[in-house]
Each structure stands twice: as C-alpha cells, then as structure tokens.
Design an enzyme around this catalytic site. Sequence first.
Site, mmCIF file in Angstrom:
data_model
loop_
_atom_site.group_PDB
_atom_site.id
_atom_site.type_symbol
_atom_site.label_atom_id
_atom_site.label_comp_id
_atom_site.label_asym_id
_atom_site.label_seq_id
_atom_site.Cartn_x
_atom_site.Cartn_y
_atom_site.Cartn_z
ATOM 1 N N HIS A 41 42.144 45.130 39.710
ATOM 2 C CA HIS A 41 41.207 44.223 39.937
ATOM 3 C C HIS A 41 41.660 42.724 39.585
ATOM 4 O O HIS A 41 41.854 41.735 40.131
ATOM 5 C CB HIS A 41 39.927 44.575 39.323
ATOM 6 C CG HIS A 41 38.965 43.336 39.472
ATOM 7 N ND1 HIS A 41 38.598 42.539 38.268
ATOM 8 C CD2 HIS A 41 38.065 42.749 40.313
ATOM 9 C CE1 HIS A 41 37.803 41.701 38.747
ATOM 10 N NE2 HIS A 41 37.491 41.905 40.026
ATOM 11 N N GLU A 43 44.335 41.591 41.717
ATOM 12 C CA GLU A 43 44.055 40.796 42.924
ATOM 13 C C GLU A 43 43.541 39.680 42.737
ATOM 14 O O GLU A 43 43.863 38.748 43.426
ATOM 15 C CB GLU A 43 42.844 41.740 43.299
ATOM 16 C CG GLU A 43 41.685 41.022 44.384
ATOM 17 C CD GLU A 43 40.405 41.047 44.008
ATOM 18 O OE1 GLU A 43 39.552 40.183 43.980
ATOM 19 O OE2 GLU A 43 39.524 42.306 44.010
ATOM 20 N N HIS A 44 42.853 39.301 41.488
ATOM 21 C CA HIS A 44 42.524 38.000 41.194
ATOM 22 C C HIS A 44 43.694 36.862 40.977
ATOM 23 O O HIS A 44 43.830 35.872 41.660
ATOM 24 C CB HIS A 44 41.905 37.773 39.986
ATOM 25 C CG HIS A 44 40.309 38.003 39.840
ATOM 26 N ND1 HIS A 44 39.532 36.952 39.431
ATOM 27 C CD2 HIS A 44 39.493 39.050 40.291
ATOM 28 C CE1 HIS A 44 38.341 37.390 39.608
ATOM 29 N NE2 HIS A 44 38.331 38.464 40.070
ATOM 30 N N GLU A 47 32.908 37.626 34.905
ATOM 31 C CA GLU A 47 32.505 38.539 36.117
ATOM 32 C C GLU A 47 32.206 40.016 35.642
ATOM 33 O O GLU A 47 31.094 40.467 35.953
ATOM 34 C CB GLU A 47 33.765 38.937 36.875
ATOM 35 C CG GLU A 47 33.322 39.549 38.277
ATOM 36 C CD GLU A 47 34.540 39.880 39.220
ATOM 37 O OE1 GLU A 47 35.639 39.566 38.725
ATOM 38 O OE2 GLU A 47 34.419 40.657 40.062
#
Lengths: 433, 425
Positions: free
Chosen positions: A67, A70-71, A142
Amino acid sequence: MNNLHFDQIDETLYHEQLDNGLDVYILPKKGFSKTYATFTTKYGSIDNRFVPQGAEEPISVPDGIAHFLEHKMFEKEEGDIFQQFSTQGASANAFTSFTRTAYLFSATGQVNENVRTLLDFVQSPYFTEKTVEKEKGIIGQEITMYDDLADWRLYFGLIENMYQNHPVKIDIAGTIESISHITAEHLYTCYNTFYHPSNMVLFIVGAAEPEEMMALVRDNQAQKEFPPQQDIKRLYPDEPVEAVIKERSLRMSVQKPKVLVGMKPIVKDLSGREMLKHELAMQLALELLFGRTSDFYHSAYENDLIDESYSYEFSLEQGFGYAMVGSDSSEPEKLADEIASTMDRAAEMWPFGAKDLDRVRRKKIGTFLRALNSPEYIANQFTRYKFNDMDLFEVVPVLEDMEVTDLQEAFASISGSEQRTVFSILPSKKSSQ
Amino acid sequence: MFDTITITDGVNLHVNETKQFKTVSIAIKFKTGLTAGKAAARSVLANILQHSNENYPSHTALRMVLDDLYGTSLYIDATKRGSEHIVSLNVETVNDQYLSEDGVLEKVLNLMHLILFKPNFENDLFKETVFNREKNVVKQRIESIFDDKTRYAQHRLTELAFAGHPASISANGTITDVEVLTNEALRDVYRSMLTEDRIDIYTVGDLSAETVAAYIQRYFPFGSRTPESVQQHPEIPLPAAPRVTETEDMKQGKLHIAYTSPVTFRDEKFPVMQLMNGVFGGYAHSKLFSNVREKESMAYYVSSSYSSQFGLLFVLAGIDQAMDEKAVRLITEQLDDVKKGNISDEELGQTKALLTNQLKEALDSARGQIEIYDQYMNLTPEFESAYLIEKWQQVTKEEIADAANDLSLHMIYFLTGQEGEPNDE
C-alpha cells in the site's frame, strides 16, 4: 490480437499478450464517452515474504508496504502524477487489496495520452529517503482514520479471529509502527519483484478503438526494456482449518452494537473454472440461507435483530477466504446464535431444491447483466478473475450449469462449527446515548 | 438528452431512448416543500411502500417476485434538494432482448403500480406491525450517522451552523419527528404525495417516447395537480457560536468548516463558483490537496465541496487531533491565495478539464443521466452537457478570485478525541 465475441451479452473482448509478458485487454462499449483503464499488478498486502528478483533467500518486509508503494508511485522527480492526469482531463486513483495493487484513470478525452501516462508512471519508479519519510505522515493519518471506522474494525476484527498465521490478518495499510521501518530500498526491492509486465494486466474499457489502442500499447511497451523475469516465489505459512479465536469484542464510539459471524472455509487452493464454480455456488447458497428472501432474514427483520446495515458476503482467493454475515443489532448475541443455528440446521439437512436454485440463479444472472453496464465493475472483476485463472465471461454459462448438489458441496466447506467465529463492537460507556 | 412530454398538469415524463445500456431504468420522483416533519413521514413512507403491498403482503413475497424478474433492482429513497423533498421510486430491469423470455418490463411496471397504488392497508391504515417496524428502521438509520465520524461531524456542523434553516434539515427528519408520527398522519402524507406532489417520471433505455407514454397512462393514472412553487432562498441565520469543538472517543480529529456565498444554483455566476471550488479543494490537483496533504503531509483527506442550492461551501479534513490551529491556518492561506487570484493557467485548465470529464462521465450511467437532468432542467429545459461546458470555458481567474472574495466564513466545527482507556477486551 485475438477477439472473443459473447453473443448472449453482445460484447467483444480483444486480447493480446505482449512480448514482455503483459496481458492487454480491450473491451469497447458502444455509446460510452468514458474510457476507464486499470493497470494492475498481482501483488497485495499478503505478499510480505518472498524471494526477491536476483536473490535466492526469502526476505520479510514491513507490514503495509504494498500500500505504501502504491502511494509513492504517484510522486516523481518532476512532480505529482495527479497533476498530469488533471491536465489531461482524467481523474486518477489507485487501490491496494490483499492480493492486488491497481492504478487507474477515467477520462472522456485525450485517451491516448492518458493511457501512455498510466503505463509510464507505473513503469518508472522513483523513491528517495526524503519522499518516503514525508509519506509516513499522510499514511499515518489514513491509518488513524480507519482506526475510527467502526465497520472497518468490525470486518478486520473478524478476519483476525479467523486467521492465526496467514498475512490476510494484517491490516492492508499496516500500522504506524510498521510503516516507520519502510525505506526507499525496500520499495525498490518490492517494485522489482512484483511490477514486471509478466505479473500485470492492463484492462481498457469504454470508448476505445481496439486496433489503434492495442498498437499504442504495443508501441509504448516495445520502447522499454525489462530484465528477464524469474518465477516469483511467495511464501505463506501453514494455516489450521479452525478459526483461531471463537469470540471477541471491542468497545468503540458507536450508538448500537455491531456483530459479524465469520466462517473460515476449508481452503483447497482452487483456480480456474473450478474456483469460479465454487465461488458462485457459495454465493447462491448464502443467498438462499441469508438473502432477503430467506426464512432467516424474514424472522430476524421482523424480530428487530437486524436493520438496514445487515449484510453477508463470501470471498475466496488462493490460500484464504471468508464468509461473513452480520448487522448492527441491539441483541448481538442473540443474532449471532440465530446465524449459527441457521448454519447448523442447513448442515444437518439441506433445505433447498431446484425451484429455489432457479430463483436465485435468475436473480444472479440479472444482477450480473446489470453490472456489465459499469466499466469499473468489468475492469476490476475481470482482472481479479484473471489473476485466479478464472474468466468473467464464463459466469453466465457456469450459473446455467449449476445444480443443487453444487450448492450443498460448497456450503459444506464452511459449515463446520470449529470454523466459525464471532466478533462484535460494543458502545463505549461515554457514547451510549 | 431527454424528450419531455406533459402527461397532465404537474406530471411530466422525460424519455431518453438509447441503446447504450443493457437495461431499462425508470424513476418516478415525487417532489414537495421540505419540512422536518414531512421529511420524517416521507422517509418512513418510502420504507413501508418498498416493504410490501396488498398483493405481496410480506417483504419476502415482494422480494421473491423481484428475484424472478431477473433480479430487477427496485428501491425507494427519500432525499432533499434545497428546500425540496423528493421521494423516488427507482427501478432497473434487464432489457428483454438479452433474455429468452418476453414481457418482463410489463410485469415490472405492474409491480410498480401495485407498490404505489395498492399499499398494505388494514382498516384504511398501513398495517400496524409494518408501520411500527419501518418507523424503527428509519430511527436507526438516523442514529447510525453517529457511527461514521466524518458524516457525524458534517451532520453536527449543519445542525449548529444553520439551525432553523432548511439546510439543516436531514432528508430523514429527526428521531423525535419519526417517533411522534401517527399512522393516520402518514396515510394523509401518502395520499397527498400521490395527488398533490409535482411528479417527474424518467425512463432511460431502448424504449420510444410513444411506448413509454402509453405505459405510463396505463400503469400510473396520476391526476392533474397544481404544485406549490418551492421557495429556494430563505436567509441563512448566523450560528450561535462561530467556533465549536466537541469530543468523542476517537483518534483522528475531524475539522469541518462552512462558508456562505451569495452565489446559488440559479445565479449566473454558478459556473464560476463550481470552478472556484475545484481550484480550491475539489480535486487532487487543488490547492488544499497539494499543499495541506502533499506538501505538509498533515491529512489523508482534505477537500472542499460546493452545495449550490443555498450557496454553501464546505471544507472537510481528517487531521491529527493536536493540529487543528495549524490546519485552519493552512486552509485559510489556500483560500487567501485564491482570493488574491494566485491561480496558474495550469490550475485553471485542469479544473475546467476535470469538471467537464466528471459531467460527461456521470452521463455514462442511466442513473447519472436522470439525476443530472432532474437538477439542471431547472436551469434550462434543453439541458445538454455542452451547455455547462461552454460556460466553464469562459470563466476567468479574475472571476474566480471575485467569487472567493464574496465568501464569508460561517462556522468552524472540530470533532476530536480525548484520552481514553485501552479499549480491547
């Protein structure tokens, strides 16, 4: 380029596997002004132990790294890729699941430029220690946001109850602690292992001219060099059949208790048509047992055990899966007991026949045809299916061949009481209104 | 996009004959002036009608019919737009041509007829058990807002910032309004909905206007009516306090800010405000996203939205609990930048391109077509996407700066956590 026409649903799918191994699919939709494209790698949060490209020994990487990567793909030396998509009138996004990382855009113009941007930004990693450090603040927020989301905590709490060793039990974003260990070097190692074209699928759906689009993609890929790819070795621990924790609860700021009952499937590493059939059979079985026309639903609704938040689902991947049923409920224990006894009764004597199957089959076919109006659904589902060697366009034929015994067999793989677990969220003292 | 046919006074049919979708979508929208009491009643009513009817007296019986009709999707929702309350019966069914059987559409229309005209009555009232059950469901729906802290914070902001004004009324009303509702009152609300509301009917699919008009007259024999015109511009009151902080047991701070603008949906500067919002915080290239999130790393989400009916602009951000002062300062700085006209050609171009893309994209779904047309036909009956796209193209940086300067800060609301005990059991 191959094309496959599906008469019943009047769609044509174009496919080519490029020399570098990339699978490209194009599905033109008449009358659409939007083009939706996803560029997906078969790499998700569960791939935390693997043999890196060029190495021989497996390594473990910090939780949440897929993840995080991905960012970081969106940031380049020359700036932010969101800006470039915006300039080209496209809205871009990305998501990471247990098994996949997908990058996507949707646009109603400048489609060629946007497809090139999508391919180029995902295929040009740029990580520095400084930009990696900066991202930790954003992802930290997040993670904190998800910590406050009761429905997310409920869902993950149940998965943690089911799984003892398998990394599916780790939150996709990791923890603030685990991401603090991520370095630019880690990101390059993961990138080089999992972002090879042979481990990826490009799906373009909507307004697209197939010949021209395929030529564009072919040309773009031919200009780039990729090292030969050795087989990706992913290591997953052994996992018992039983749910690890039978029952657990958590207090949070909610107005009413929330409860989920989970059933951990006896996973058999299915793939292809066999997996598709099993998954559809299970969905039909759950629809009959827990759907809106079921005896269970009727009685639970009338007795105020469930409300509009009620839901049930089944999900299966290679190596793990879960079925879950639950709702916000003022009587969470009673609801959990009702769900369990509905399971037990069905395991003892299967109560459904051909007529029941026929009804839920019709519903499922209709729902599927409606979903084909959605470019997002087609691209995302097709890719998920493809990574499991299943074919989205086999759904209707497989449903048509389904028999009652298939539903019974599928159900048997989740019905053992030792596979079952309950997780609930209860109002904290302050927030009970 | 849609051809409009007047069925009778106050009842209009809008037809989009298209082969774009594999389905036929139908929506019947009942519109009336918004009050909290009516909103509560009509929410409960929407639930009751969707639950059962005279021919299918249980939820299960009704749902089985829908399953048999190839999983036709049917739901009734209660929403609001400005000072108007809207109950919509929405249906999407598979086009017969993809099936081996005919007549599915007529069966669906007949079912819609039963739902609207043959309710589950007992002694001229809604069946008591269903009435009580659905009241309870709507109450629980209102209560559940509390569980999602972003929604709850926005709910609290509007409640505190616009007390007594329609902007503060929820489409479901309040818990008290639901509790005091009687079966008799609901029956009257139901009858007036059918006989007095303004009605807009939409169909999208491979069906001609003549075919649809004939179906509508056969299955939905609505009488003529003279709906009241709904007042759209009540004055916005000042909040009791300009800044409120509340606490709950949670980890992230939710910062919600409301601004007011003299520009509403019906104003000719409406397209300017859409651009102003886009440059400020509407997109991933906006000032809020690139500075507060990307440069300062202090939020995962931070964005603005323009609620055009009453000319309101909202900013939403999820931030570290101790950082509210800094966040307010950064957000204000971004707005000041827009006010000064510090907008690059690129930002202007990106925002125009994305507004255009978003509108065209929404029109790729039947529901998007219906919702957009239902709103924009109030601006121009011949609404096409080109109409707005053209307006956006003409907007200049100076106009955007002027629109930003016309904003007034109305209220800042902060929902934050507090030191809690370990909560695992």
